[in-house]
Structure formats: structure tokens, C-alpha cells
Design an enzyme around this catalytic site. Structure first.
Site, PDB file in Angstrom:
ATOM      1  N   ASP A   1    -100.797  95.922 -42.896  1.00  0.00           N
ATOM      2  CA  ASP A   1    -102.071  95.638 -43.571  1.00  0.00           C
ATOM      3  C   ASP A   1    -101.835  94.738 -44.791  1.00  0.00           C
ATOM      4  O   ASP A   1    -102.780  94.203 -45.360  1.00  0.00           O
ATOM      5  CB  ASP A   1    -102.737  96.940 -44.032  1.00  0.00           C
ATOM      6  CG  ASP A   1    -103.815  97.401 -43.054  1.00  0.00           C
ATOM      7  OD1 ASP A   1    -104.350  96.538 -42.334  1.00  0.00           O
ATOM      8  OD2 ASP A   1    -104.111  98.606 -43.028  1.00  0.00           O
TER       9      ASP A   1
ATOM     10  N   GLN B   1    -105.834 104.037 -41.712  1.00  0.00           N
ATOM     11  CA  GLN B   1    -107.232 103.612 -41.760  1.00  0.00           C
ATOM     12  C   GLN B   1    -107.922 104.192 -42.993  1.00  0.00           C
ATOM     13  O   GLN B   1    -107.859 105.392 -43.243  1.00  0.00           O
ATOM     14  CB  GLN B   1    -107.952 104.060 -40.475  1.00  0.00           C
ATOM     15  CG  GLN B   1    -109.352 103.524 -40.342  1.00  0.00           C
ATOM     16  CD  GLN B   1    -109.408 101.994 -40.212  1.00  0.00           C
ATOM     17  OE1 GLN B   1    -108.617 101.400 -39.482  1.00  0.00           O
ATOM     18  NE2 GLN B   1    -110.305 101.350 -40.939  1.00  0.00           N
TER      19      GLN B   1
ATOM     20  N   LYS C   1    -108.229  98.722 -32.440  1.00  0.00           N
ATOM     21  CA  LYS C   1    -106.870  98.294 -32.765  1.00  0.00           C
ATOM     22  C   LYS C   1    -105.882  98.797 -31.711  1.00  0.00           C
ATOM     23  O   LYS C   1    -105.007  98.059 -31.247  1.00  0.00           O
ATOM     24  CB  LYS C   1    -106.479  98.800 -34.166  1.00  0.00           C
ATOM     25  CG  LYS C   1    -107.212  98.058 -35.284  1.00  0.00           C
ATOM     26  CD  LYS C   1    -107.106  98.732 -36.632  1.00  0.00           C
ATOM     27  CE  LYS C   1    -107.982  97.998 -37.659  1.00  0.00           C
ATOM     28  NZ  LYS C   1    -108.031  98.653 -38.976  1.00  0.00           N
TER      29      LYS C   1
END
Ligand SMILES: NC(=O)c1ccc[n+]([C@@H]2O[C@H](COP(=O)([O-])OP(=O)(O)OC[C@H]3O[C@@H](n4cnc5c(N)ncnc54)[C@H](OP(=O)(O)O)[C@@H]3O)[C@@H](O)[C@H]2O)c1
Length: 304
Positions: free
Chosen positions: A119, A96, A52
């Protein structure tokens, strides 16, 4: 022959568009930024986060990788998120998962400013998505829609069956398909006569987390199969169940000691009209959509 819906080329096209948009924003003095928070040393998480951050660099986004100690508390993480919510150069906050057991992940995700929730996991974004308002949608289901749209698979009026109802994949995928005017059925572990329902699907989305769960008998010939599942096969027995005699996979298994299979039995792909392979399908879209969401968040926050 079924059409292979190639995640790599679709992800590359989205990334090119994002890079172009980043250039346009740069000319206006805006550089979208992503803060990625990685706690602990789960190997897969480290790879995901590294990819990412690398994608940010490739596309011209600012990024900041934050790695709190594995012993970090919920309170300390909340403070960290509060700081990121306030930092103007941060447009997207990514935490994460999974987090260590002592951290209350739900509390933390709820503390992210919905405007920076790239997200798309915050209840505010889930609500906006459902209400058809501008929202940051979760990356993997958003990627599913991109694949269908860019491959010219008609969604309007199609019967889309989504197997799986998680908050991060199944539910938002169903909602996004509904917004595309598909007729949507959501199935889960308590669904009766699952095969009867999946056989009605023009578009079948599998987000179950069980290797090769959807078999050829559960698929209507000619259907579009979207396989979200990522399952690792580690034993020879598991390997043989799906890939016995497949020379390419055999070589990969010998080399790495494991291979990946989706939630759809690869033999079902043979009767499909189109399908996303695993690997090489939906999984490749997730980072591209994260980049797209970060740019979108940067624009939305500035009213651009
Ligand atoms: N980047 C990516 O490509 C990406 C991102 C996220 C996830 N994934 C993969 O996608 C898969 C799903 O992930 P997830 O996070 O949504 O998983 P999850 O939270 O475990 O949800 C799985 C869903 O499947 C349903 N299910 C389980 N067994 C079933 C059965 N026998 N019949 C029908 N439905 C059943 C469950 O039903 P109940 O609700 O009734 O328990 C649940 O709704 C996993 O393989 C994951 O690795 C890929």
C-alpha cells in the site's frame, strides 16, 4: 471536446502486463503473493478486499484472505503482521482500512515490513519516495501517474496543482508529479485564494473528499483534470445539484438510490482538455497498481 481518460482500459493494460510478468516469474519458480487482512464487516471494505483477492486469482498471484474477529486487539494484530512479515510466500501485506476503533492502525501499519508494504503507507516507503529511491508508492497516486503517462499528457514543466495533502493520496501524488518534473503546488483547507491557484493548473489533481468541490470557475480551459474523489450522493437534493436532467445518471439513481460524484463538479469537465470520469477513472487504477506493487515487491525482495 475534452478527452476522457478511460481508467478501465488503462487498468486493463496494466493488469495484462502484470499477468505477463507473473508468467515470467513462474518460469523462475516465483509466485508473487498478497495477504489481505479484513477486520469487521464494513460493506465497502468487504467489496474492496473481495475485488483485490479476485484480481490476484485473475492475474496468477497467490493470495490469502485473513479475517480476524472484530474484537481483535492491537497486540493480536501485531502478532498477525509479524507472522506475515516472516512468511516467504507473502510478498505484499494489505490491511484494509478502516480498522475497528480499539486497534491502533498507525502502530500496525508501521509494523509491516517495508519490503512488503504494497500500500506504500509505511514511513520508510514515504521517505524513500521523497528521496527518489526505489520505493513502493501508494497505489492511487501511482495510478494517477500511470493515467497521465499512458495518455501522453506531458508532465515535465507542467504546473500541477494537487488539492489535498493526505499521506495516502495528496502528498505522494505531489511527490510523484515532482519526480516527473512537473512544477507542483500543493493546496489544502488553509490555502488562501484557492481558485486563483487552481486556475493556473495545467494538471489539476483533486483529492479532497468533498462532492464537486472544484467548480468550472476554478479550472483553466484546456487543463487536464484528475479526479481522485469518490463521494456518494444519497438524496434527491444532492443528486439534482450535479446531475439534474442527466438521463443516464437518473436511471442509476433510481435503481440504486445513490450515485457517485468526484471532487470535481462534472460541469468543469466540459471546459477541460482531458479528464478522468467518476466513476470509471482513477478508482479503477488502484487495484491494478496494487497488483503491480505486489509483483514489484516480490522482485525487489529477491533482488530480481
Ligand atoms: N481508489 C481511489 O480512487 C481512492 C483512494 C483513496 C481516496 N479516494 C478519495 O479521494 C478523496 C480524498 O481522499 P483522502 O484520503 O486524501 O482524504 P483526506 O485524508 O480526508 O484528505 C482530504 C484533503 O483535502 C483537503 N481539503 C479539505 N477541504 C478542503 C477545502 N475546502 N479546500 C482545500 N482543501 C481541502 C484537506 O486539507 P487539510 O489537510 O488542511 O485538512 C486534506 O488535505 C476522497 O474522496 C476519497 O474517497 C479515492
Amino acid at each position: 471536446m475534452p478527452t476522457i481518460l478511460d481508467g478501465a482500459s488503462i487498468a486493463a493494460a496494466i493488469k495484462r502486463e502484470v499477468a505477463d510478468e507473473v508468467k515470467v516469474l513462474a518460469a523462475r519458480g516465483v509466485r508473487p503473493g498478497l495477504a489481505a487482512v479484513l477486520v469487521g464487516s464494513v460493506a465497502a471494505s468487504e467489496i474492496y478486499v473481495r475485488n483485490k483477492v479476485q484480481a490476484c486469482a485473475e492475474l496468477g498471484l497467490y493470495s490469502d484472505l485473513i479475517t480476524p474477529e472484530p474484537t481483535v486487539t492491537t497486540e493480536e494484530m501485531l502478532e498477525l503482521v509479524d507472522g506475515l512479515n516472516r512468511r516467504d510466500e507473502v510478498d505484499g501485506i494489505l490491511i484494509q482500512l478502516p480498522l475497528p476503533a480499539q486497534v491502533d492502525a498507525k502502530r500496525l501499519l508501521d509494523a509491516i515490513d517495508p519490503a512488503k508494504d504494497v500500500d506504500g503507507f509505511h514511513p520508510v516507503n514515504a521517505g524513500r519516495l521523497q528521496a527518489g529511491r526505489p520505493a513502493l508508492a501508494p497505489c492511487t497516486p501511482a495510478g494517477v501517474i500511470e493515467i497521465l503517462e499512458r495518455s501522453g499528457i506531458p508532465m515535465a514543466g507542467a504546473h500541477a496543482v494537487v488539492v489535498g495533502r493526505s499521506d495516502i493520496v495528496g502528498k505522494p501524488a505531489a511527490m510523484l508529479l515532482l519526480h516527473q518534473n512537473a512544477t507542483v503546488t500543493i493546496c489544502h483547507s488553509k490555502t488562501r485564494n484557492l481558485a486563483e491557484i487552481t486556475r493556473q493548473a495545467d494538471i489539476l489533481v483533486a483529492a479532497i473528499g468533498r462532492p464537486g468541490f472544484i467548480t468550472a470557475e476554478m479550472v483553466k480551459p484546456g487543463a487536464t483534470l484528475i479526479d481522485v474523489g469518490i463521494n456518494r450522493l444519497n438524496t434527491r437534493e444532492e443528486f439534482d445539484r450535479f446531475f439534474k436532467g442527466n438521463a443516464k445518471r437518473e436511471a442509476a439513481f433510481e435503481k440504486r438510490g445513490s450515485v457517485i460524484v468526484g471532487d470535481i463538479d462534472p460541469r468543469a469537465f466540459e471546459i477541460a482538455g482531458a479528464y478522468t470520469p467518476v466513476p470509471g477513472g482513477v478508482g479503477l487504477l488502484t487495484i491494478a497498481m496494487l497488483m503491480a506493487n505486489t509483483v514489484r515487491a516480490a522482485k525487489m525482495r529477491r533482488g530480481l
